[in-house]
Design an enzyme around this catalytic site. Structure first.
Site, mmCIF file in Angstrom:
data_model
loop_
_atom_site.group_PDB
_atom_site.id
_atom_site.type_symbol
_atom_site.label_atom_id
_atom_site.label_comp_id
_atom_site.label_asym_id
_atom_site.label_seq_id
_atom_site.Cartn_x
_atom_site.Cartn_y
_atom_site.Cartn_z
ATOM 1 N N ASP A 104 9.398 2.669 0.008
ATOM 2 C CA ASP A 104 8.330 3.346 0.742
ATOM 3 C C ASP A 104 8.461 2.925 2.205
ATOM 4 O O ASP A 104 8.054 1.823 2.587
ATOM 5 C CB ASP A 104 6.963 2.965 0.171
ATOM 6 C CG ASP A 104 5.824 3.674 0.896
ATOM 7 O OD1 ASP A 104 6.098 4.351 1.918
ATOM 8 O OD2 ASP A 104 4.660 3.553 0.453
ATOM 9 N N TYR A 125 0.856 -1.181 0.000
ATOM 10 C CA TYR A 125 0.000 0.000 0.000
ATOM 11 C C TYR A 125 0.886 1.223 0.000
ATOM 12 O O TYR A 125 1.832 1.316 0.788
ATOM 13 C CB TYR A 125 -0.895 -0.001 1.245
ATOM 14 C CG TYR A 125 -1.801 1.207 1.363
ATOM 15 C CD1 TYR A 125 -2.861 1.391 0.471
ATOM 16 C CD2 TYR A 125 -1.597 2.166 2.364
ATOM 17 C CE1 TYR A 125 -3.698 2.499 0.579
ATOM 18 C CE2 TYR A 125 -2.434 3.269 2.475
ATOM 19 C CZ TYR A 125 -3.486 3.436 1.580
ATOM 20 O OH TYR A 125 -4.309 4.532 1.693
ATOM 21 N N LYS A 132 4.209 8.878 9.039
ATOM 22 C CA LYS A 132 3.886 8.295 10.349
ATOM 23 C C LYS A 132 4.819 8.788 11.476
ATOM 24 O O LYS A 132 4.662 9.910 11.908
ATOM 25 C CB LYS A 132 3.790 6.772 10.216
ATOM 26 C CG LYS A 132 2.644 6.429 9.225
ATOM 27 C CD LYS A 132 2.193 4.996 9.174
ATOM 28 C CE LYS A 132 0.916 4.904 8.338
ATOM 29 N NZ LYS A 132 0.994 4.116 7.119
#
Ligand SMILES: *Cc1c(COP(=O)(O)O)cnc(C)c1O
Length: 429
Positions: A239, A144, A267
Site C-alpha cells: 500500500d 492504515y 495522494k
C-alpha cells in the site's frame, strides 16, 4: 494569533456536519483547540480565514508535493475543465497516466484508476481474494489502508488517534478474515501462515508506514514477507497510497529490492484531485471486470480533470531528477533541528525521514512498531503542536501522522521552523 472567524466557522460547521469536518483527523481533537478554516494556499503556505499564515507541513496529508497552486498543475486542470468535467466514457488522458505509472513501476503491468486510496485498497484486496480463491488477509497493527470494513482493524491514522481501533458498524463477520501481525516482526507473520496457510489470499503492508507516525519496514522483514507469500501462494500488496511518489519517485519500490504482486497508489498521484489507483502483474489485473470476473467500477473513476492533474504532477516529477534528494535534505535538516532543540531541553525525540516524508516521536526509545509508537508522549506532542500552530507552523494534528516537505519550501523556511520549535520546546520542557 486571532482565530475568531475560524471559531465561528467551526461552530457553524458543527451544526450541520458531524464534528464539523468531513474527515475526523481534521478536527484537532487530540491536540485541542479549533482547526483553522482555510481561505487559500500559496506555495508552502496556508492562509486561514482570519488571515493567519502558516508554513504547511501537512500539504493536504501528502498529495501536494509541489505545494499549493502549482502553476503547471493549475494550467492542466483549467485546460481540462474547459473541455468538460466528466464523461463516463474513456479518455486518452487515462491511458497516458497509466503509461507513466507502468513505466515507473516494475511491479505494475496494468493499472486501474479509482477516486480514493480507500477504494484502491478495497479493490486490490477483492482482486487478491478473487485471484487466489482465498478469503483471509494479513494486515499489520498500526497500518492504515483506508476506512473500508475489513481493513478497519487495529488501523493507524485517525482510527488510533481517537482510540477506536476498530469501529462500531463493522460486523465481526467482516473482520474475522483479517489476521493481525506485528510490523517489523516476521515471527508474527509466520504464525499467521502456520495457523491459516491455505486460506491467506494476501499480506498487505505499508512498506514505509506513515499512519502510526513514520515507521519504515526493515529490508530483511520485507524480504521475509516476499518469501512467506511465495511459499504459501499468497499475494504481497504494497500500500503505497502515501509513500508512492513521496519516499522516492517510485515510492518504497525505489528504495527496497522487494517486488510486490499488487500496488495501491493515491495522494500524490492526483496532484490534489481525488485519485487512487491499483496495479500489478498482468495475469492478476486481467481478472478484473470486464476481462475477468472480479467486479470493480466507479462513475467518476479516471475523471478527466483529476487525470490531467495527476499527469501534470507525474511528468513534472520525472523532469526533476534531483528533487527527492533535495526534499530529503530539507526533511533531514528539519527533524535533526527538532531533535537537537528538544535534546537541549532534555526532551527525548525519535526522528525518521524517507524522501519528502518525515516523522518525530516524543519517545525515548526507537520506534519499530505500533506498540512502540503508542508508548509516545501524546500530551507533550499536543502541547508542541499548539505552540507551533500559534507560531505559524502547521503540523499534522496527531502524534501518529507523517509530515511532508514540498518543493516550494526553501532553506529559510526550514530554519524559521527550527527556531520556532526551539522556543516551543523551551515552553513545554
Ligand atoms: C491515506 C491512505 C489511504 C486512504 O486513502 P484515502 O484517499 O484517504 O481514502 C490508504 N492507505 C494509506 C497507506 C494511506 O496513507
Amino acid at each position: 494569533m486571532i482565530h475568531d472567524k475560524s471559531i465561528a466557522a467551526y461552530e457553524a460547521a458543527r451544526a450541520v456536519i458531524p464534528g464539523g469536518v468531513d474527515s475526523p483527523v481534521r478536527a484537532f481533537k487530540s491536540v485541542g483547540g479549533t482547526p483553522p478554516f482555510i481561505e487559500r494556499g500559496e506555495g508552502a503556505y496556508l492562509i486561514d480565514i482570519d488571515g493567519n499564515r502558516y508554513i504547511d507541513y501537512v500539504q493536504s496529508w501528502g498529495p501536494l508535493i509541489f505545494g499549493h497552486c502549482d502553476t503547471d498543475i493549475e494550467a492542466a486542470v483549467i485546460g481540462s475543465v474547459r473541455k468538460g468535467l466528466s464523461f463516463g466514457a474513456p479518455t486518452e488522458t487515462e491511458t497516458e497516466l497509466a503509461k507513466e505509472i507502468v513505466a515507473l513501476f516494475e511491479s505494475i503491468d496494468k493499472v486501474r484508476f479509482v477516486s480514493s486510496g480507500t477504494e484502491a485498497v478495497m479493490s486490490a484486496i477483492r482482486l487478491a481474494r478473487g485471484f487466489t480463491g482465498r478469503d483471509d488477509i494479513v494486515k499489520f497493527e498500526g497500518c492504515y489502508h483506508g476506512h473500508s470494513d475489513s481493513l478497519l482493524v487495529q488501523a493507524g491514522s485517525g482510527a488510533v488517534t481517537f482510540g477506536t481501533p476498530s469501529s462500531p458498524g463493522v460486523p465481526a463477520d467482516l473482520t474475522k478474515h483479517t489476521l493481525l501481525a506485528k510490523y517489523n516482526d516476521l515471527g508474527s507473520v509466520e504464525k499467521c501462515f502456520a495457523d491459516a496457510s491455505d486460506s491467506i489470499a494476501c499480506v498487505i503492508i505499508e512498506p514505509i508506514a506513515g499512519n502510526m507516525g513514520l515507521v519504515p519496514a526493515e529490508e530483511a522483514f520485507l524480504e521475509g514477507l516476499r518469501q512467506l507469500c511465495d511459499a504459501h501462494g499468497a499475494l504481497l500488496i504494497f500500500d503505497e497510497v502515501m509513500s508512492g511518489f513521496r519516499a522516492s519517485l517510485r515510492g518504497a519500490q525505489g528504495i527496497t529490492s522487494v517486488t510486490p504482486d499488487l500496488v495501491t497508489l493515491g495522494k500524490v498521484i492526483g496532484g490534489g484531485m481525488p485519485v487512487g489507483a491499483f496495479g500489478g502483474r498482468e495475469e492478476i489485473m486481467n481478472r478484473l471486470s470486464p476481462d475477468g470476473p472480479v467486479y470493480q467500477a466507479g462513475t467518476l473513476s479516471g475523471n478527466p480533470v483529476a487525470m490531467s492533474a495527476g499527469l501534470a504532477s507525474l511528468r513534472k516529477l520525472k523532469e526533476m531528477p534531483s528533487l527527492y534528494r533535495e526534499l530529503e535534505q530539507k526533511a533531514t535538516r528539519l527533524v535533526e533541528g527538532f531533535r537537537a532543540a528538544a535534546e537541549h531541553f532534555g526532551i527525548p525525540l525519535q526522528v525518521e525521514v524517507r524522501g519528502s516524508m518525515f516523522g518525530f516521536f516524543f519517545n525515548d526509545k526507537e520506534v519499530k512498531n505500533f506498540d512502540d509508537a503508542l508508548a509516545s508522549d501524546t500530551e507533550r506532542f499536543a502541547a508542541f503542536h499548539r505552540g507551533m500552530l500559534e507560531s505559524g507552523i502547521y503540523l499534522a494534528c496527531s502524534q501518529f501522522e507523517t509530515g511532508f516537505i514540498c518543493s516550494a519550501m526553501d532553506d529559510a523556511m526550514i530554519s524559521e521552523t527550527i527556531d520556532k520549535a526551539f522556543k516551543v520546546f523551551k515552553e513545554i520542557a
